[in-house]
Design a protein around this motif. Structure first.
Motif, PDB file in Angstrom:
ATOM      1  N   ARG A  28       0.824  -1.218   0.000  1.00 19.65           N
ATOM      2  CA  ARG A  28       0.000   0.000   0.000  1.00 19.65           C
ATOM      3  C   ARG A  28       0.851   1.258   0.000  1.00 19.65           C
ATOM      4  N   LEU A  29       2.060   1.158   0.564  1.00 16.83           N
ATOM      5  CA  LEU A  29       2.980   2.301   0.573  1.00 16.83           C
ATOM      6  C   LEU A  29       3.865   2.326  -0.665  1.00 16.83           C
ATOM      7  N   SER A  30       3.783   1.296  -1.495  1.00 19.22           N
ATOM      8  CA  SER A  30       4.609   1.159  -2.709  1.00 19.22           C
ATOM      9  C   SER A  30       6.096   1.096  -2.387  1.00 19.22           C
ATOM     10  N   VAL A  31       6.423   0.343  -1.357  1.00 27.14           N
ATOM     11  CA  VAL A  31       7.818   0.110  -0.981  1.00 27.14           C
ATOM     12  C   VAL A  31       7.982  -1.389  -0.730  1.00 27.14           C
ATOM     13  N   SER A  32       9.211  -1.814  -0.567  1.00 23.00           N
ATOM     14  CA  SER A  32       9.445  -3.227  -0.268  1.00 23.00           C
ATOM     15  C   SER A  32       9.219  -3.481   1.224  1.00 23.00           C
ATOM     16  N   PRO A  33       8.877  -4.716   1.578  1.00 20.20           N
ATOM     17  CA  PRO A  33       8.718  -5.038   3.003  1.00 20.20           C
ATOM     18  C   PRO A  33      10.007  -4.793   3.792  1.00 20.20           C
ATOM     19  N   GLN A  34      11.154  -5.067   3.174  1.00 21.23           N
ATOM     20  CA  GLN A  34      12.432  -4.848   3.859  1.00 21.23           C
ATOM     21  C   GLN A  34      12.652  -3.366   4.144  1.00 21.23           C
ATOM     22  N   TRP A  35      12.319  -2.485   3.184  1.00 20.68           N
ATOM     23  CA  TRP A  35      12.458  -1.049   3.409  1.00 20.68           C
ATOM     24  C   TRP A  35      11.578  -0.616   4.568  1.00 20.68           C
ATOM     25  N   LEU A  36      10.352  -1.122   4.602  1.00 17.58           N
ATOM     26  CA  LEU A  36       9.424  -0.751   5.672  1.00 17.58           C
ATOM     27  C   LEU A  36       9.944  -1.218   7.024  1.00 17.58           C
ATOM     28  N   LYS A  37      10.513  -2.413   7.072  1.00 10.97           N
ATOM     29  CA  LYS A  37      11.083  -2.898   8.339  1.00 10.97           C
ATOM     30  C   LYS A  37      12.217  -1.998   8.804  1.00 10.97           C
ATOM     31  N   TYR A  38      13.136  -1.661   7.901  1.00 11.76           N
ATOM     32  CA  TYR A  38      14.246  -0.767   8.266  1.00 11.76           C
ATOM     33  C   TYR A  38      13.723   0.602   8.694  1.00 11.76           C
ATOM     34  N   TRP A  39      12.716   1.112   7.982  1.00 12.79           N
ATOM     35  CA  TRP A  39      12.163   2.418   8.332  1.00 12.79           C
ATOM     36  C   TRP A  39      11.529   2.381   9.716  1.00 12.79           C
ATOM     37  N   LEU A  40      10.848   1.284  10.039  1.00 13.05           N
ATOM     38  CA  LEU A  40      10.217   1.159  11.353  1.00 13.05           C
ATOM     39  C   LEU A  40      11.241   1.032  12.480  1.00 13.05           C
ATOM     40  N   VAL A  41      12.399   0.470  12.185  1.00 10.30           N
ATOM     41  CA  VAL A  41      13.460   0.419  13.190  1.00 10.30           C
ATOM     42  C   VAL A  41      13.904   1.846  13.522  1.00 10.30           C
ATOM     43  N   ASP A  42      14.037   2.682  12.499  1.00 10.31           N
ATOM     44  CA  ASP A  42      14.482   4.064  12.696  1.00 10.31           C
ATOM     45  C   ASP A  42      13.351   4.973  13.165  1.00 10.31           C
ATOM     46  N   ASN A  43      12.100   4.655  12.832  1.00  9.71           N
ATOM     47  CA  ASN A  43      10.938   5.497  13.145  1.00  9.71           C
ATOM     48  C   ASN A  43       9.814   4.632  13.713  1.00  9.71           C
ATOM     49  N   PRO A  44       9.939   4.127  14.932  1.00  8.49           N
ATOM     50  CA  PRO A  44       8.921   3.211  15.442  1.00  8.49           C
ATOM     51  C   PRO A  44       7.601   3.871  15.835  1.00  8.49           C
ATOM     52  N   GLU A  45       7.617   5.201  16.048  1.00  7.60           N
ATOM     53  CA  GLU A  45       6.392   5.862  16.506  1.00  7.60           C
ATOM     54  C   GLU A  45       6.264   7.234  15.868  1.00  7.60           C
ATOM     55  N   ASP A  46       5.046   7.766  15.919  1.00  8.92           N
ATOM     56  CA  ASP A  46       4.813   9.096  15.363  1.00  8.92           C
ATOM     57  C   ASP A  46       5.172  10.163  16.400  1.00  8.92           C
ATOM     58  N   ALA A  47       4.935  11.420  16.062  1.00  8.11           N
ATOM     59  CA  ALA A  47       5.311  12.523  16.943  1.00  8.11           C
ATOM     60  C   ALA A  47       4.545  12.481  18.264  1.00  8.11           C
ATOM     61  N   ALA A  48       3.364  11.876  18.276  1.00  6.53           N
ATOM     62  CA  ALA A  48       2.571  11.781  19.508  1.00  6.53           C
ATOM     63  C   ALA A  48       2.997  10.599  20.378  1.00  6.53           C
ATOM     64  N   GLY A  49       3.924   9.784  19.884  1.00  7.28           N
ATOM     65  CA  GLY A  49       4.401   8.635  20.655  1.00  7.28           C
ATOM     66  C   GLY A  49       3.609   7.363  20.426  1.00  7.28           C
ATOM     67  N   THR A  50       2.740   7.348  19.426  1.00  2.00           N
ATOM     68  CA  THR A  50       1.941   6.165  19.113  1.00  2.00           C
ATOM     69  C   THR A  50       2.685   5.294  18.106  1.00  2.00           C
ATOM     70  N   PRO A  51       2.876   4.002  18.411  1.00  2.00           N
ATOM     71  CA  PRO A  51       3.578   3.123  17.468  1.00  2.00           C
ATOM     72  C   PRO A  51       2.834   3.025  16.137  1.00  2.00           C
ATOM     73  N   PHE A  52       3.593   2.826  15.063  1.00  2.00           N
ATOM     74  CA  PHE A  52       3.009   2.705  13.732  1.00  2.00           C
ATOM     75  C   PHE A  52       2.479   1.302  13.453  1.00  2.00           C
ATOM     76  N   TYR A  53       2.655   0.370  14.367  1.00  2.00           N
ATOM     77  CA  TYR A  53       2.267  -1.018  14.130  1.00  2.00           C
ATOM     78  C   TYR A  53       1.800  -1.664  15.419  1.00  2.00           C
ATOM     79  N   LEU A  54       1.162  -2.822  15.284  1.00  2.00           N
ATOM     80  CA  LEU A  54       0.776  -3.657  16.420  1.00  2.00           C
ATOM     81  C   LEU A  54       1.649  -4.896  16.386  1.00  2.00           C
ATOM     82  N   ARG A  55       2.224  -5.246  17.513  1.00  2.00           N
ATOM     83  CA  ARG A  55       3.028  -6.464  17.572  1.00  2.00           C
ATOM     84  C   ARG A  55       2.140  -7.586  18.091  1.00  2.00           C
TER      85      ARG A  55
END
Length: 120
Positions: free
Chosen positions: A12-39
């Motif tokens: 849906r983001l038009s990126v590879s799953p690996q890119w999204l994983k790396y991006w989430l490591v660097d950016n796990p949450e938004d500015a309000a402190g809410t995680p971008f994913y559910l584990r």
């Protein structure tokens, strides 16, 4: 409300799953402190609004980076303070450099990404 897998969210983001994983490591949450994913166990799941928040976060960072006005620079400084400041950016850059060095090493690239654990 159906949950999306990492592959579906990446599509849906038009990126590879690996890119999204790396991006989430660097950016796990938004500015309000809410995680971008559910584990869920060792899986990452996304809701539709999580994908939208990722897009919004990327847009805000990019518009602040590109904006020539003082207002945009102030917005970038505000965003930087909410995501950890410039020290955090240096840590992110060092992590990226470390990944590049590992990829060039004789053992090949590191295939697994470790996402941070959230306090319970």
């Amino acid at each position: 409300m159906p949950l999306l897998t990492i592959k579906e969210a990446a599509a849906r983001l038009s990126v590879s799953p690996q890119w999204l994983k790396y991006w989430l490591v660097d950016n796990p949450e938004d500015a309000a402190g809410t995680p971008f994913y559910l584990r869920m166990g060792n899986r990452l799941k996304f809701e539709e609004n999580d994908v939208e928040r990722i897009l919004t976060h990327l847009r805000e960072l990019e518009s602040a980076r590109l904006g020539p006005s003082i207002k945009a620079k102030a917005k970038l400084a505000g965003l930087m303070s909410r995501v950890g400041g410039y020290d955090h950016l240096l840590e992110v850059r060092e992590a990226a450099d470390r990944r590049k060095r590992e990829a060039k090493s004789k053992h090949g690239p590191r295939r697994r990404v470790t996402l941070p654990d959230w306090p319970k």
